[in-house]
Enzyme design. Structure first.
Site, PDB file in Angstrom:
ATOM      1  CE  LYS A 282      14.206 -20.842  36.180  1.00 47.61           C
ATOM      2  NZ  LYS A 282      14.319 -21.212  34.773  1.00 47.61           N
TER       3      LYS A 282
ATOM      4  CB  SER B 174       9.782 -25.661  31.520  1.00 49.23           C
ATOM      5  OG  SER B 174      10.784 -25.812  30.522  1.00 49.23           O
TER       6      SER B 174
HETATM    7  C1  LIG Z   1      14.803 -22.375  34.434  1.00 55.34           C
HETATM    8  C2  LIG Z   1      14.181 -23.178  33.375  1.00 55.34           C
HETATM    9  C3  LIG Z   1      14.279 -24.590  33.386  1.00 55.34           C
HETATM   10  C4  LIG Z   1      15.108 -25.348  34.377  1.00 55.34           C
HETATM   11  O1  LIG Z   1      14.688 -25.212  35.711  1.00 55.34           O
HETATM   12  P1  LIG Z   1      15.683 -25.603  36.884  1.00 55.34           P
HETATM   13  O2  LIG Z   1      14.889 -25.367  38.104  1.00 55.34           O
HETATM   14  O3  LIG Z   1      16.879 -24.696  36.791  1.00 55.34           O
HETATM   15  O4  LIG Z   1      16.093 -27.019  36.686  1.00 55.34           O
HETATM   16  C5  LIG Z   1      13.613 -25.277  32.395  1.00 55.34           C
HETATM   17  N1  LIG Z   1      12.921 -24.650  31.429  1.00 55.34           N
HETATM   18  C6  LIG Z   1      12.807 -23.322  31.375  1.00 55.34           C
HETATM   19  C7  LIG Z   1      12.019 -22.710  30.281  1.00 55.34           C
HETATM   20  C8  LIG Z   1      13.419 -22.535  32.362  1.00 55.34           C
HETATM   21  O5  LIG Z   1      13.315 -21.203  32.295  1.00 55.34           O
END
Ligand SMILES: *Cc1c(COP(=O)(O)O)cnc(C)c1O
Length: 327
Positions: free
Chosen positions: A52, A305
């Site tokens: 993010k 992510s």
């Molecule tokens: C925000 C987030 C997502 C999802 O991202 P989007 O852009 O809302 O689809 C996935 N994994 C993690 C760890 C996140 O913080």
């Protein structure tokens, strides 16, 4: 109609944010004979522990002097707020972060440590959104949306560019899917290079708002449920402007994973690779391990992510206590 985010925007984002974000490593996983190669893109090792920061820096850097002087506000399930608080501190801006009561305590603490003003607002993420919009009006702050903003989407797309450089042969990419900023950004970047690269969006069974919305053909609201994938909780906004349409066109396939499958993926990452992954970050790996997406590809990349998980939660996932656990 073209999207409001082009691959050029993603390249521009990459240039802007380069001094502040890391190029995260890629490792090979499942090194047994599965008939395909699988790789993990380790954004859990990114600054603040999730991808993010890419979108947060790109958005904050785009604000004019006046807006910067007034400060920014964000609503978050944790990772977006941490990223905005971090980017604001680095760039010398004031940040207000609105959290719902459900936000994981370790994430709240991390945001507090970054010096942001925290407003605990609402029982759910969607309620916190309303409080934040009200505060924004009253204090003239710039709203930093977690996903439905072209600058944020372009920032997240930089992960796609990196992935192509690191694994140029990739032919399928598994991405966690919540608001869709990550999927949309990565989609723009990779499809511009080769529209044949399959983009697979993965959500949890407990509240997959984007996937249900895509099926319905318009943005839906679902009740929020407790899940290990706390980073994926929250709606996509009934007035969604960008990510719904982009995901509709760019995401080739969607997969749902259960809480057990998420826990197993977290345990696998830790055991096999000594990698700490949070539930939301593990859904792509969960989809791969559960065999829910056909292994018809030769090179599959999984976007891991985020890694912001409390030790106790990870331990419970490791010990297979998921069925009895209070998430
Ligand atoms: C925000 C987030 C997502 C999802 O991202 P989007 O852009 O809302 O689809 C996935 N994994 C993690 C760890 C996140 O913080």
């Amino acid at each position: 109609m073209p999207f409001d985010v082009s691959v050029r925007d993603v390249y521009l984002a990459r240039q802007s944010i380069a001094p502040w974000v890391l190029q995260t490593p890629v490792i090979e996983t499942l090194e047994r004979d599965h008939g395909f190669k699988a790789y993990l893109k380790l954004e859990n090792l990114q600054r603040t522990g999730s991808f993010k920061v890419r979108g947060a820096f790109n958005k904050l850097l785009s604000l004019d002097e006046e807006a910067r002087a007034r400060g920014v506000i964000a609503v978050t399930t944790g990772n977006h707020g941490r990223a905005v608080a971090y980017a604001a501190r680095v760039l010398g801006l004031q940040a207000v972060i609105c959290l719902s009561k459900d936000t994981v305590a370790s994430k709240v603490e991390a945001i507090r440590r970054l010096g942001a003003e925290i407003v605990e607002a609402g029982e759910s993420y969607d309620e916190a959104v309303e409080v934040a919009f009200d505060l924004r009006r009253r204090r003239g702050l710039a709203m930093i949306h977690p996903f439905d903003d072209p600058r944020v989407i372009a920032g997240q797309g930089t992960l796609g560019l990196e992935l192509l450089e690191q694994i140029p042969q990739v032919d399928a990419i598994l991405v966690p899917l919540s608001g869709g900023g990550l999927a949309a950004g990565v989609g723009v970047a990779v499809k511009a290079t080769d529209p044949g690269i399959r983009l697979i969006g993965v959500s949890m069974v407990r509240g997959p708002v984007m996937i249900e919305s895509l099926k319905a053909g318009h943005p839906l609201t679902l009740p929020e449920e407790k899940t290990l994938a706390d980073a994926l909780v929250g709606g996509i906004g009934e007035g969604n402007q960008h990510t719904f349409r982009m995901c509709h066109e760019l995401v080739d396939e969607t997969v749902l994973v259960s809480e057990d499958e998420i826990a197993a993926a977290m345990a696998f990452a830790y055991r096999e690779h000594h990698v700490v992954v949070e539930g939301g970050g593990a859904v792509g790996l969960a989809a791969l391990l559960s065999g829910k997406c056909e292994a018809y590809e030769e090179s599959v990349a999984v976007v891991v992510s985020g890694g912001n998980v409390a030790v106790a939660t990870l331990a419970k996932a490791m010990l297979g206590e998921i069925e009895s656990m209070e998430i």
